[in-house]
Design an enzyme around this catalytic site. Structure first.
Site, PDB file in Angstrom:
ATOM      1  N   HIS A  70      46.404  23.265  62.822  1.00 22.77           N
ATOM      2  CA  HIS A  70      46.679  23.154  61.382  1.00 22.77           C
ATOM      3  C   HIS A  70      46.160  24.420  60.721  1.00 22.77           C
ATOM      4  O   HIS A  70      44.955  24.626  60.605  1.00 22.77           O
ATOM      5  CB  HIS A  70      46.006  21.915  60.790  1.00 22.77           C
ATOM      6  CG  HIS A  70      46.164  21.827  59.302  1.00 22.77           C
ATOM      7  ND1 HIS A  70      47.401  21.737  58.704  1.00 22.77           N
ATOM      8  CD2 HIS A  70      45.263  21.853  58.294  1.00 22.77           C
ATOM      9  CE1 HIS A  70      47.240  21.692  57.388  1.00 22.77           C
ATOM     10  NE2 HIS A  70      45.952  21.773  57.112  1.00 22.77           N
ATOM     11  N   ASP A  72      45.914  26.479  57.532  1.00 24.67           N
ATOM     12  CA  ASP A  72      46.006  26.542  56.070  1.00 24.67           C
ATOM     13  C   ASP A  72      46.443  27.927  55.620  1.00 24.67           C
ATOM     14  O   ASP A  72      45.865  28.934  56.030  1.00 24.67           O
ATOM     15  CB  ASP A  72      44.650  26.225  55.438  1.00 24.67           C
ATOM     16  CG  ASP A  72      44.272  24.765  55.558  1.00 24.67           C
ATOM     17  OD1 ASP A  72      45.078  23.921  55.138  1.00 24.67           O
ATOM     18  OD2 ASP A  72      43.176  24.466  56.073  1.00 24.67           O
ATOM     19  N   ASP A 194      47.823  16.927  56.132  1.00 22.77           N
ATOM     20  CA  ASP A 194      46.603  17.228  55.379  1.00 22.77           C
ATOM     21  C   ASP A 194      46.676  16.993  53.875  1.00 22.77           C
ATOM     22  O   ASP A 194      45.640  16.849  53.247  1.00 22.77           O
ATOM     23  CB  ASP A 194      46.173  18.680  55.655  1.00 22.77           C
ATOM     24  CG  ASP A 194      44.733  18.943  55.262  1.00 22.77           C
ATOM     25  OD1 ASP A 194      43.949  17.977  55.205  1.00 22.77           O
ATOM     26  OD2 ASP A 194      44.377  20.110  55.034  1.00 22.77           O
ATOM     27  N   HIS A 444      48.844  23.222  50.078  1.00 24.13           N
ATOM     28  CA  HIS A 444      48.009  22.135  49.560  1.00 24.13           C
ATOM     29  C   HIS A 444      46.570  22.540  49.242  1.00 24.13           C
ATOM     30  O   HIS A 444      45.780  21.683  48.821  1.00 24.13           O
ATOM     31  CB  HIS A 444      48.029  20.944  50.533  1.00 24.13           C
ATOM     32  CG  HIS A 444      47.592  21.267  51.920  1.00 24.13           C
ATOM     33  ND1 HIS A 444      48.477  21.643  52.910  1.00 24.13           N
ATOM     34  CD2 HIS A 444      46.374  21.281  52.496  1.00 24.13           C
ATOM     35  CE1 HIS A 444      47.819  21.862  54.031  1.00 24.13           C
ATOM     36  NE2 HIS A 444      46.541  21.654  53.802  1.00 24.13           N
TER      37      HIS A 444
END
EC number: 3.2.1.24
Length: 1007
Positions: A70, A72, A194, A444
């Site tokens: 994941h 970001d 997420d 996000h």
């Protein structure tokens, strides 16, 4: 953002060629060639899709291991710092090394599979690879061993994002995949593991893009307990109340462990769990114990799901920088667990992907429960509601919304003018930098306001860098359309009443561009020097004007009404003149100050009254409809908790937790100044040194404008503060209020209630906050009070007849979710200006007003200034008169239709999206909720459509050939309407329907 804060470890080393360029997959060329030969020889090199999924074992519990990272797109480090692996003192993370390492590990063992999501990173890495490595990756994708999930530029937030920007960022990422890998790279599954709560509109958009399902990691802890008990962790989400099912139906799966690996099974270099030691001679031997633990874990997890399949996510934030440590241990785990089948085990473990797991669920042919509400708000504990980020970093949230507005203007002019917009007298114009920056902002941890301060600054830097090439593009396009090469000027600080050009010039032009598909009346406001001004419209007629002095800045502002045609512009001339000019005196209205005991402002539709003692808004009257409603508006602040006896949880960037239920008033009264002119009437309210407001009513306007200015919020008393604007009325609303979902459909909210489970409310304020992207309203069934916002904010109705919106927050303690900084916002981010638009109407007629007004606010006219008298654009037409007015449409769009997208797609193609912006049954007063049919032939004035192809929402599949998996639900079976035959002269839109087209066009020579 991470599911937890993990111990830091060392990443894989870099490798470079002798020339300094990174080599493919960090492998020596001989090793790469050898592994490539193995790949080419691997059986089953078929087209990607469900047919490439691994074999499962019927009658067994199949455990699908999903290896993933994941990544970001900004959080603790900037996008570039994450990609290059810079500042590992903040976080050990280097995306380029993750992708290098994963490709190498996949080549080493043909059963391994991996999932990647963020195209902002992958596309950058891809363009830095050799042709040889790119071919290796294409084959991995074709074989289904490297699978893309989601496929957007980022994994966007779902609370603080507007649907138009979501569609744009998904289109950008999915187009990269389609252009690079064709249908082999097309994601089948959305992967929102997420984001901190999930919106219904997001699911609807995913369904319309052609996704077969979505998986996510975060749902409310109470909701999750109930779902596990009911075995409803997987369901079909009916994500639209308007679109006919199954158009917006989406299979939805809640992952069992957020998105991280099970406890004790994290084998990344960032983790501290022991590896699989499978040598019985070693004193560290643990294989037998691990296998026993895994079998118990899988069996227990399987009880919460309905099929003989369950999923385990093997990865987390920025993991797999040394992919070998993960894959080597997973290889051993799979082998050791499956060997137990010889001893009677009924558990089968395999490398899998989200799409392959979904495929098995679909083949189970079960009947699934249906959900019709959303997953807001999200809490991960009794006092831990993630509702603060709805309002965090309001300046960045507004900048993102302004940038969306500007990007649509840029896209439209590029589409209308064609290549001349990209290469022209002002240089190279380009919409791509702003398009990519806007896509990054949807992440996000970006528009959500949940990054570190230096990362938030970098997000703003990316937006600012994207505006420049678009300004060049606009200059090229406007010069061609107007026929005049002016020195075009863009004032980026109009929101704070600063524009040096208009403040110093005696004479200038104002070009007003309207991105709507209908003509618009707009009051132009420009900072100027004191004096009188003569305004002329495109027909050289004198236009009424006035100058209003602002108390906050001391800068006078010039006001005049502009009428601008659909998808076009009008040019107004402004001249500063002497007070002796009789023409000016007759058209110029002087502000007047009043000392009447009754403080009110009024136009032909509305009257707003203010309490004579407090100066606060107290009453609104709709004169032509004979509606009167006491409305008391004021600012309050919640004292941010830093933890208490009930919980150590503090209010922070993510979490909203006030220390008490009722807020404090910022001030019990406001010092007021009343200004009245023929064009505008204003009440200037000053509450404190850091909080003020102008309540404004323009002539001909059916809504009240409240322009608030807040900050810097004082914290000298060591109390963090969360500022709200609250509207109190006597409406009997029964605990019910309404909020939009990503600026589109509207959902009913009920105080202290969740439609899906019986709520145990532990935070009476934060637990009732919801995201508001464009509007919030209350109604008693007869009257409706609606507040429109200019950015995403948190909002609620804490008592009957009341509405509140959080406009700003400044906090002194981190909330423990990984950022490691208090939300202080030093510098300009601490001082914020914004607007709320207040509408009072009958419940029957309210939708027609708030829908069209929200569209006007989202796509506001763009002002471009110029000195005037520029040379002719056309070298062979020196005598040509510059065009002062232009429309890109030969006829206006109906009120219910919005031009969602008009953008360049290819050298001679455009991307066109049209949407019905009313919900089913929402408007009965003007029949705006009925289907509407358009004729696209000869609609646009600067180009002719020569061919039209309809696609899915993200424009990566032809609609006629797109198909999705079918699911059986507990609600009656749904008929699946056939795709209508495409006829450009008859395009019908149903309520809330978006139709997307790729149009081949031919631009007119003299557009």
């Amino acid at each position: 953002m991470g599911a937890s804060v993990l111990p830091l470890g060392l990443g894989a080393g870099d490798c470079q060629s002798s020339s300094g360029r990174r080599m493919s997959a960090c492998l020596p060329r001989t090793a790469l060639s050898f592994l490539l030969s193995l790949l080419l020889a691997t059986p089953g090199a078929r087209a990607a899709g469900y047919e490439t999924c691994p074999m499962v074992q019927p009658g067994m519990l199949n455990v699908h291991l999903v290896a993933h990272t994941h990544d970001d797109v900004g959080w603790l480090k900037t996008v570039d710092q994450y990609y290059w692996g810079i500042h590992n003192d903040l976080q050990q993370a280097g995306v380029q090394y993750i992708l290098d390492s994963v490709i190498s590990a996949l080549l080493a063992e043909p059963t391994r599979r991996f999932v990647y999501v963020e195209m902002a990173f992958f596309s950058r890495w891809w363009h830095q690879q050799t042709n040889e490595t790119q071919e290796v990756v294409r084959r991995l994708v074709r074989q289904g061993r490297l699978e893309f999930a989601n496929g957007g530029w980022v994994m966007n937030d779902e609370a603080a994002t507007h649907y138009g920007a979501i569609v744009d960022q998904m289109t950008l990422g999915l187009r990269f995949l389609e252009d690079t890998f064709g249908s082999d790279g097309r994601p089948r599954v959305a992967w929102h593991i997420d984001p901190f709560g999930h919106s219904r509109e997001q699911a609807s958009l995913f369904a319309q893009m052609g996704f077969d399902g979505v998986f996510f990691g975060r749902i409310d802890y109470q909701d999750k307990l109930v779902r596990k008990k009911r075995r409803e962790m997987e369901l079909v989400w009916r994500a639209s109340a308007s679109l006919k099912a199954p158009a917006a139906d989406l299979f939805t799966g809640v992952l069992p462990n957020n998105y991280g690996p099970p406890e004790g099974l994290c084998w990344d270099v960032l983790c501290a769990d022991p590896p699989v030691v499978d040598d019985p001679r070693s004193p560290e031997y643990n294989a037998k114990k691990l296998v026993s633990y895994f079998l118990q874990l899988a069996t227990a997890q399987g009880r919460y799901y309905r099929t003989n399949h369950t999923v385990m996510t093997m990865g987390s934030d920025f993991q797999y920088e040394n992919a070998n440590t993960w894959f080597k241990n997973l290889d051993k785990l799979i082998q050791l667990v499956n060997m137990q089948q010889a001893n009677g085990s009924r558990v089968h473990v395999l490398y899998s992907t989200p799409a392959c797991y979904l495929w098995e669920l679909n083949k189970a042919n079960l009947t699934w429960p249906v959900k019709e509400d959303d997953f807001f708000p999200y809490a991960d504990g009794p006092h831990m509601f993630w509702t603060g980020y709805f309002s965090s970093r309001p300046a960045l949230k507004r900048y993102e919304r302004l940038s969306y507005n500007f990007l649509q203007v840029c896209n439209q002019l590029e589409a209308q003018v064609g290549p001349a917009a990209n290469v022209g007298p002002y240089g190279h114009g380009d919409s791509s930098p702003l398009n990519q920056a806007m896509a990054v902002l949807q992440h996000h941890d970006a528009v959500s306001g949940t990054s570190k301060q230096h990362v938030a600054d970098d997000y703003a830097r990316q937006l600012a860098a994207g505006w420049g090439p678009c300004e060049v593009l606009l200059s090229n396009a406007l010069a061609k359309l107007s026929g005049s090469k002016e020195t075009f000027l863009f004032c980026r600080d109009l929101n704070i009443s600063i524009c040096p050009f208009s403040q110093t010039s005696e004479r200038f032009q104002v070009l007003v561009y309207n991105p709507l598909g209908r003509k618009v009346d707009r009051m132009v406001r420009l900072p100027v020097r004191k004096g009188l001004f003569l305004i002329k419209d495109p027909g050289n007629n004198t236009v009424p004007s006035t100058v209003v002095e602002l108390t906050s800045s001391g800068n006078p502002e010039l006001l005049f009404p502009a009428l601008v045609p659909a998808l076009g512009f009008s040019v107004y001339s402004v001249t500063r003149v002497s007070d002796q000019n009789p023409q000016t005196r007759s058209q110029h209205s002087r502000p007047q100050k009043y000392s009447s005991p009754v403080l009110s402002i009024k136009n032909e539709y509305l009257r707003a009254s203010f309490h004579p003692d407090t100066g606060l808004l107290s009453m609104i009257e709709v004169l032509d409809r004979k509606l009167t409603l006491p409305v008391n508006q004021a600012f309050f602040w919640y004292n941010a908790s830093v933890g208490d006896k009930r919980s150590s949880q503090a209010s922070g960037a993510y979490i909203f937790r006030p220390s008490q239920q009722w807020p404090f008033p910022v001030s019990h009264l406001a010092r007021t100044r009343l200004v009245k002119t023929a064009l505008v009437q204003e009440v200037h309210q000053n509450f404190t040194a850091w909080c003020s407001q102008v309540v404004r009513l323009y002539s001909g306007q059916r809504h009240l404008e409240l322009e608030w200015t807040v900050g810097p919020i004082p914290v000298g008393d060591k109390w963090g503060k969360e500022i709200i604007s609250r509207f109190d009325t006597p409406l009997e609303t029964g605990g019910v209020f309404f909020t939009d979902s990503n600026g589109r459909e509207v959902l009913e909210r009920r105080r202290d209630y969740r439609p899906s489970w019986k709520l145990n409310q532990t935070e009476p304020v934060a637990g009732n906050y919801y995201p508001v992207n464009s509007r919030i309203y209350i109604t008693d069934g007869k009257m409706q009070l609606t507040v429109l916002t200019d950015r995403s904010q948190g909002g609620s109705s804490m008592s009957d007849g009341s509405l509140e919106l959080m406009v700003h927050r400044r906090l002194l303690k981190d909330d423990g979710r990984g950022v490691g900084e208090a939300l202080q916002e030093p510098g300009s981010g601490g001082w914020v200006r914004g607007r709320h638009l207040l509408l009072l109407d009958t419940a029957r007629e309210a939708a027609a007003e708030h829908r069209l007004l929200a569209e006007k606010e989202l796509l506001a006219p763009q002002l471009v200034l110029a000195p005037g008298q520029g040379p002719s654009y056309h070298h062979d037409h020196h005598e040509a008169v510059p065009r002062k007015q232009f429309s890109g449409l030969r006829r206006q769009l109906p009120p219910s239709v919005r031009l969602l997208t008009l953008a360049r797609w290819g050298p001679d193609t455009l991307l066109l999206r049209l949407e019905h912006q009313f919900a089913l049954g929402e408007d009965s007063s003007r029949n705006l909720s009925l289907p509407v049919t358009l004729d696209l032939q000869d609609l646009f004035s600067t180009f002719t459509i020569t061919r039209l192809q309809e696609t899915t929402l993200a424009a990566n599949q032809l609609r006629a050939s797109a198909s999705r998996l079918k699911w059986t639900t507990e609600i009656d079976p749904i008929s699946r309407p056939a795709v209508p035959r495409l006829d450009p002269s008859s395009i019908t839109l149903q309520p809330m329907e978006i139709r997307t087209f790729v149009a081949s066009v031919q631009w007119e020579e003299n557009s």
